[in-house]
Design a protein around this motif. Sequence first.
Motif, short mmCIF file in Angstrom:
data_model
loop_
_atom_site.label_atom_id
_atom_site.label_comp_id
_atom_site.label_asym_id
_atom_site.label_seq_id
_atom_site.Cartn_x
_atom_site.Cartn_y
_atom_site.Cartn_z
N THR A 61 0.88 -1.17 0.00
CA THR A 61 0.00 0.00 0.00
C THR A 61 0.92 1.22 0.00
OG1 THR A 61 -0.09 0.28 2.40
CG2 THR A 61 -1.67 -1.26 1.43
N ASP A 62 0.33 2.42 0.11
CA ASP A 62 1.16 3.62 0.20
C ASP A 62 2.02 3.63 1.45
OD1 ASP A 62 0.21 4.57 -2.18
OD2 ASP A 62 -1.32 5.87 -1.27
N MET A 63 1.58 2.97 2.51
CA MET A 63 2.30 3.00 3.78
C MET A 63 3.09 1.74 4.09
SD MET A 63 -0.07 4.92 6.62
CE MET A 63 1.18 4.54 7.83
N PHE A 64 2.75 0.62 3.45
CA PHE A 64 3.36 -0.66 3.82
C PHE A 64 4.07 -1.29 2.63
CE2 PHE A 64 -0.23 -0.12 6.73
CZ PHE A 64 0.42 -0.25 7.94
N HIS A 98 8.05 -3.05 5.97
CA HIS A 98 8.31 -1.63 6.15
C HIS A 98 7.01 -0.86 6.39
CE1 HIS A 98 12.50 -1.19 4.09
NE2 HIS A 98 12.41 -2.29 4.81
N VAL A 99 7.07 0.09 7.30
CA VAL A 99 6.04 1.11 7.45
C VAL A 99 6.67 2.40 6.95
CG1 VAL A 99 4.55 2.36 9.05
CG2 VAL A 99 5.03 -0.07 9.45
N ASN A 100 6.09 2.99 5.88
CA ASN A 100 6.70 4.13 5.20
C ASN A 100 5.95 5.43 5.49
OD1 ASN A 100 8.57 2.45 3.62
ND2 ASN A 100 6.72 1.77 2.55
N ALA A 101 6.72 6.52 5.52
CA ALA A 101 6.15 7.86 5.64
C ALA A 101 7.02 8.82 4.84
CB ALA A 101 6.07 8.30 7.09
N ASP A 102 6.71 8.96 3.54
CA ASP A 102 7.47 9.84 2.64
C ASP A 102 8.96 9.54 2.63
OD1 ASP A 102 5.29 11.25 1.64
OD2 ASP A 102 5.29 12.64 3.32
N GLY A 103 9.32 8.30 2.52
CA GLY A 103 10.72 7.90 2.46
C GLY A 103 11.26 7.40 3.79
N LEU A 104 10.81 7.97 4.89
CA LEU A 104 11.22 7.48 6.20
C LEU A 104 10.53 6.14 6.44
CD1 LEU A 104 12.69 8.07 8.91
CD2 LEU A 104 10.54 9.05 9.71
N PHE A 105 11.28 5.16 6.91
CA PHE A 105 10.66 3.85 7.15
C PHE A 105 11.12 3.26 8.47
CE2 PHE A 105 14.65 2.64 5.10
CZ PHE A 105 15.06 1.56 5.87
N PHE A 106 10.24 2.43 9.02
CA PHE A 106 10.54 1.58 10.15
C PHE A 106 10.35 0.15 9.67
CE2 PHE A 106 9.00 5.60 11.72
CZ PHE A 106 9.96 5.95 12.66
N GLY A 145 15.17 3.97 8.72
CA GLY A 145 16.02 4.60 7.72
C GLY A 145 15.22 5.49 6.79
N TYR A 146 15.88 5.87 5.71
CA TYR A 146 15.25 6.70 4.68
C TYR A 146 15.56 6.06 3.34
CZ TYR A 146 13.84 10.67 1.87
OH TYR A 146 13.21 11.47 0.95
N GLN A 147 14.50 5.74 2.57
CA GLN A 147 14.68 5.07 1.29
C GLN A 147 13.50 5.36 0.38
OE1 GLN A 147 16.08 0.84 1.24
NE2 GLN A 147 14.10 0.45 0.28
N PRO A 152 19.21 7.10 -3.77
CA PRO A 152 19.98 6.65 -2.61
C PRO A 152 19.15 6.62 -1.33
CG PRO A 152 20.49 8.93 -3.10
CD PRO A 152 19.56 8.46 -4.18
N GLY A 153 19.63 5.85 -0.35
CA GLY A 153 18.98 5.77 0.95
C GLY A 153 20.00 5.39 2.02
N ILE A 154 19.55 5.41 3.26
CA ILE A 154 20.41 5.08 4.38
C ILE A 154 19.57 4.39 5.45
CG2 ILE A 154 20.04 7.33 5.50
CD1 ILE A 154 23.01 7.15 6.43
N GLY A 155 20.18 3.50 6.23
CA GLY A 155 19.43 2.81 7.27
C GLY A 155 20.32 2.27 8.37
N LEU A 156 19.71 1.96 9.48
CA LEU A 156 20.37 1.33 10.62
C LEU A 156 19.47 0.19 11.08
CD1 LEU A 156 22.62 1.25 12.78
CD2 LEU A 156 21.20 2.80 14.16
N ARG A 157 20.07 -1.00 11.22
CA ARG A 157 19.30 -2.21 11.53
C ARG A 157 19.98 -2.99 12.64
NH1 ARG A 157 18.26 -6.24 6.60
NH2 ARG A 157 16.62 -4.71 6.16
N TYR A 158 19.15 -3.61 13.49
CA TYR A 158 19.67 -4.55 14.48
C TYR A 158 19.23 -5.96 14.10
CZ TYR A 158 20.41 -7.21 18.71
OH TYR A 158 20.81 -8.17 19.59
#
Length: 196
Positions: A61-64, A98-106, A145-147, A152-158
């Motif tokens: 979807t637009d958010m997922f 991913h949960v997205n918000a204009d490029g920002l994701f969790f 992160g942002y993608q 380009p994008g960037i992220g941090l993951r555990y």
Amino acid sequence: MKKTLFTLALLAGLMGAAQAQNVSLGIKAGPSYSGFVGAQATNYESIFGFHAGIFANIGLTDMFAFQPEIIYSQKGAKVSSIDVTTRLNYVDIPLSFHVNADGLFFEAGPQLGILVAAQDKAGSVSVDRKPLYNTLDFGYLAGLGYQRKTGPGIGLRYNGGFTNVQKSSTAGSVTVQNNIRNSAFQLYLTYSFGGR
């Protein structure tokens, strides 16, 4: 030559599918900071490594979105008191949502790791230790992160492990299973292409 042509045809087909759907393909790479956790992991310290691979970001979807990946990942730890570093090399298969918000994701999801090499290194001497470790590593991931779909994008993951990295050992009638699991932070850059 046939393998090269097949690979190019496959990539062209994937790019066509990516443009037709809400799908983007991408590459990612970056440093890792990994260690061991668990009851028997108290003498270990974290080490640096790297990871790199490919992914497909599939918009639901637009958010997922769902993002499967194939990542080569260095993990392990060291015992500084005896100067021994354990390096475990995996092909990881993260399945992140991913949960997205204009490029920002969790992101969060499960992960399967397949061990391809395991070495202990003391000074300049390396010893193959793969037979001592479990081939499969089941775990989980969480990050942010942002993608975008393109660029380009960037992220941090555990990455955390559910399963112990070492195989159990048996001496007589006694079986010992050390409680030692993987734990890794991954900082990465991405580049996505083919999405809309």
